[in-house]
Design a protein around this motif. Structure first.
Motif, short mmCIF file in Angstrom:
data_model
loop_
_atom_site.label_atom_id
_atom_site.label_comp_id
_atom_site.label_asym_id
_atom_site.label_seq_id
_atom_site.Cartn_x
_atom_site.Cartn_y
_atom_site.Cartn_z
N LEU A 146 0.91 -1.16 0.13
CA LEU A 146 -0.12 -0.03 -0.05
C LEU A 146 0.98 1.22 -0.07
O LEU A 146 0.35 2.29 0.31
CB LEU A 146 -0.77 -0.18 1.14
N LEU A 147 2.23 1.10 -0.16
CA LEU A 147 3.06 2.29 -0.24
C LEU A 147 2.69 2.96 -1.53
O LEU A 147 2.59 4.36 -1.03
CB LEU A 147 4.77 1.88 -0.50
N PRO A 148 2.03 2.78 -2.56
CA PRO A 148 1.86 3.83 -3.65
C PRO A 148 0.64 4.46 -3.21
O PRO A 148 0.80 5.82 -3.30
CB PRO A 148 1.35 2.80 -4.79
N VAL A 149 -0.22 4.17 -2.30
CA VAL A 149 -1.56 5.03 -1.89
C VAL A 149 -0.64 6.08 -1.03
O VAL A 149 -1.14 7.18 -1.11
CB VAL A 149 -2.41 4.17 -0.99
N ARG A 150 0.10 5.77 -0.06
CA ARG A 150 0.68 6.74 0.78
C ARG A 150 1.36 7.74 0.18
O ARG A 150 1.55 8.96 0.50
CB ARG A 150 1.59 6.05 2.06
N ASN A 179 -6.73 16.15 6.68
CA ASN A 179 -7.12 15.71 5.36
C ASN A 179 -6.40 14.87 4.81
O ASN A 179 -6.81 13.83 4.37
CB ASN A 179 -7.52 17.11 4.77
N MET A 180 -5.06 15.11 4.95
CA MET A 180 -4.02 14.17 4.36
C MET A 180 -4.33 12.83 5.02
O MET A 180 -4.19 11.77 4.36
CB MET A 180 -2.74 14.51 4.21
N THR A 181 -4.04 12.64 6.47
CA THR A 181 -4.10 11.36 7.17
C THR A 181 -5.37 10.70 7.14
O THR A 181 -5.21 9.56 6.85
CB THR A 181 -3.49 11.59 8.59
N ASN A 182 -6.39 11.42 6.94
CA ASN A 182 -7.90 10.73 6.72
C ASN A 182 -7.79 10.18 5.54
O ASN A 182 -8.27 8.93 5.30
CB ASN A 182 -8.79 11.76 6.77
N ASN A 183 -7.39 10.90 4.57
CA ASN A 183 -7.21 10.37 3.11
C ASN A 183 -6.29 8.82 2.79
O ASN A 183 -6.72 7.96 2.51
CB ASN A 183 -6.57 11.20 1.99
N VAL A 184 -5.19 8.99 3.48
CA VAL A 184 -4.16 7.76 3.63
C VAL A 184 -4.97 6.57 4.34
O VAL A 184 -4.71 5.48 3.75
CB VAL A 184 -2.99 8.08 4.43
N ILE A 185 -5.39 6.86 5.32
CA ILE A 185 -6.08 5.78 6.23
C ILE A 185 -7.45 5.20 5.37
O ILE A 185 -7.54 4.08 5.21
CB ILE A 185 -6.60 6.15 7.46
N SER A 186 -8.11 6.14 4.86
CA SER A 186 -9.31 5.81 4.17
C SER A 186 -9.07 5.20 3.03
O SER A 186 -9.68 4.02 2.66
CB SER A 186 -10.02 7.09 3.88
#
Length: 509
Positions: A146-150, A179-186
């Motif tokens: 999942l590195l590409p997502v992060r 916003n950024m961390t929410n998007n990463v986790i989501s």
């Protein structure tokens, strides 16, 4: 009249008995082994002592009563610990006696009857879930996939900041980091962003925010017996509303995943998110414990609620400290320029080669732990620090106080990352002077992921930009006042104007 005299006699006997017991305990404390306690009021106990920042109250009380003391929060007996020695006893020597979480009716309901890894009682189900999390969901292989997502979310964030820098516009960093961390986790969990991909993303973000707010409410129904069946603060009503919204959304997302999975079986493997892995486990009839749909929902709620706030809050505190300490900021930037250079964006793989950046994050976690107080409940009678702790006692360990103890830290209130060049310690629960993610079997399972996000986000922000504090960029320093809640956000969100050091858009291409 006779009845009044009888009550008066009982009252006087009670007062005399209380005084006698108090004198006896003071005269021979070694025999009773009961932690010291402040004066308590009838019914509410010590609730009158608590304020909106319990970790600070516990710290002040520890100065007066010592590193171990007892409080009654309504009718709930509690013991507060603040020392490294007691941390080692609680989370290592006697860890098996403190493997439950205190009861919380609000979160029991929201987390589907306590079926989450955070709130489930210790037992075969919790052990199965912990094993599954560590071996399947948050192991190195899954995180690498999942590195590409992060990386994509970091690039989006840096690109957003570069637009603000070009326009000379201020950024409220608390909101944007969230916003950024929410998007990463989501995206890692369910393949959706929280901010821009349709209505689902916006609902997810609002639910996460609402959970954080309701968890921060001190619910009288859990602490004062005659409020037990009353919802005097509306917490129960609000909890039902939050769970109904979450359940409706997550049921829709699970059904979408199930439809896609049918196509996957026909076409072959694709990159999976964490929900796909959970559904694989729930469909596996050979598992030792059947993972139900409610278990899957509870776990997703866990990660969304716990995983998004800590990384954003820690990154914001760390940047605020760097702004207030320009020499430390300069040294950190020089390290990044030397190791990473100016022709590419800092990556997760660079972090092991950036010891000063790691020291900055550790120092920020020491002074500003995202979770300032660890809560446990004793399963059996036991002894810690020479004091007897009965079963079903709520335990509060004050991580915030530990980081300010002059016994372990020279000039503890100063921000000095260099101290970690002298003290070789990590933050993963084995060094009992520094426990920002807890310790023992119930420590945060997402520690590695959180550290990845914090290091790469903070490092990229100072690699690409200089930071001018304030809405006009003219502040020479920022305040460090703490806000309220179960985490420690800043009281006043950090607002800065970024100025590009290098071309971040080019680096993100």
């Amino acid at each position: 009249m006779a009845d009044f005299e009888g009550y008066l006699v009982i009252f006087l006997l009670g007062v005399i008995s209380a005084v006698f017991v108090k004198v006896l305990l003071k005269s021979n404390p070694a025999k009773c082994l009961i932690p010291p306690t402040p004066f308590a009021l009838p019914i509410i106990g010590h609730l009158h002592l608590l304020g909106p920042k319990p970790h600070q109250v516990f710290h002040k009380l520890s100065v007066r009563y010592g590193p171990v003391f007892r409080l009654f929060l309504g009718s709930v007996p509690c013991v507060i610990f603040t020392s490294s020695e007691s941390a080692k006893e609680l989370f290592k020597t006697s860890d098996s006696a403190f493997l439950n979480r205190p009861h919380n009716s609000c979160m029991d309901y929201i987390s589907y009857g306590g079926n989450s890894i955070i709130f489930a009682p210790y037992g075969s189900y919790w052990k199965f879930l912990k094993k599954t999390v560590m071996s399947e969901l948050l192991n190195a292989r899954t995180l690498d996939s999942l590195l590409p997502v992060r990386r994509d979310e970091l690039n989006r964030f840096i690109t957003f900041l570069s637009r603000k820098a070009k326009d000379g516009k201020p950024v409220e960093l608390q909101a944007e980091l969230m916003n950024m961390t929410n998007n990463v986790i989501s995206r890692m969990l369910i393949g959706k962003r929280c901010t821009t991909e349709g209505d689902d993303g916006g609902v997810i973000r609002r639910i996460v925010t609402d959970i954080g707010e309701v968890m921060g409410i001190f619910n009288l129904s859990d602490h004062i017996w005659f409020f037990k069946n009353l919802d005097v603060q509306g917490v129960k009503k609000r909890s039902k509303e939050i769970r109904a919204r979450f359940d409706s959304l997550i049921e829709k997302i699970i059904k979408e995943h199930e439809e896609v999975r049918k196509e996957i079986k026909k076409k072959g493997e694709v990159l999976k998110d964490l929900l796909d892995i959970l559904l694989d486990i729930s469909e596996n009839e050979g598992m030792e414990i059947k993972l139900t749909r409610e278990h899957v929902k509870a776990f997703i709620l866990d990660i969304m609620g716990a995983g998004t706030h800590s990384s954003a809050i820690t990154t914001e505190w760390a940047l605020a400290e760097l702004i207030n300490h320009p020499k430390i900021m300069k040294k950190a930037v020089e390290e990044i320029d030397q190791v990473v250079g100016k022709n590419r964006l800092l990556q997760e793989a660079d972090i092991p080669n950036l010891p000063y950046l790691q020291a900055i994050v550790k120092e920020s976690l020491r002074l500003h732990p995202a979770a300032p107080v660890i809560q446990r409940q004793s399963i059996v009678d036991c002894t810690v620090g020479g004091y007897k702790i009965p079963a079903k006692t709520t335990i509060f360990f004050n991580v915030w106080s530990l980081g300010r103890d002059p016994t372990y830290w020279e000039s503890p209130l100063e921000f000095r990352p260099e101290r970690f060049a002298e003290k070789q310690m990590d933050v993963k629960g084995q060094n009992f002077q520094l426990l920002p993610f807890g310790s023992g079997r119930r420590m945060c399972p997402g520690t590695s992921l959180a550290l990845m996000v914090i290091h790469v986000t903070l490092g990229s922000m100072i690699q690409c930009f200089e930071w001018k504090a304030g809405w006009d960029g003219n502040q020479t320093s920022v305040d460090m006042e703490e806000g309220t809640g179960i985490t420690i956000p800043r009281a006043n969100p950090l607002v800065c104007i970024p100025a590009a050091r290098i071309d971040p858009v080019f680096l993100c291409m």
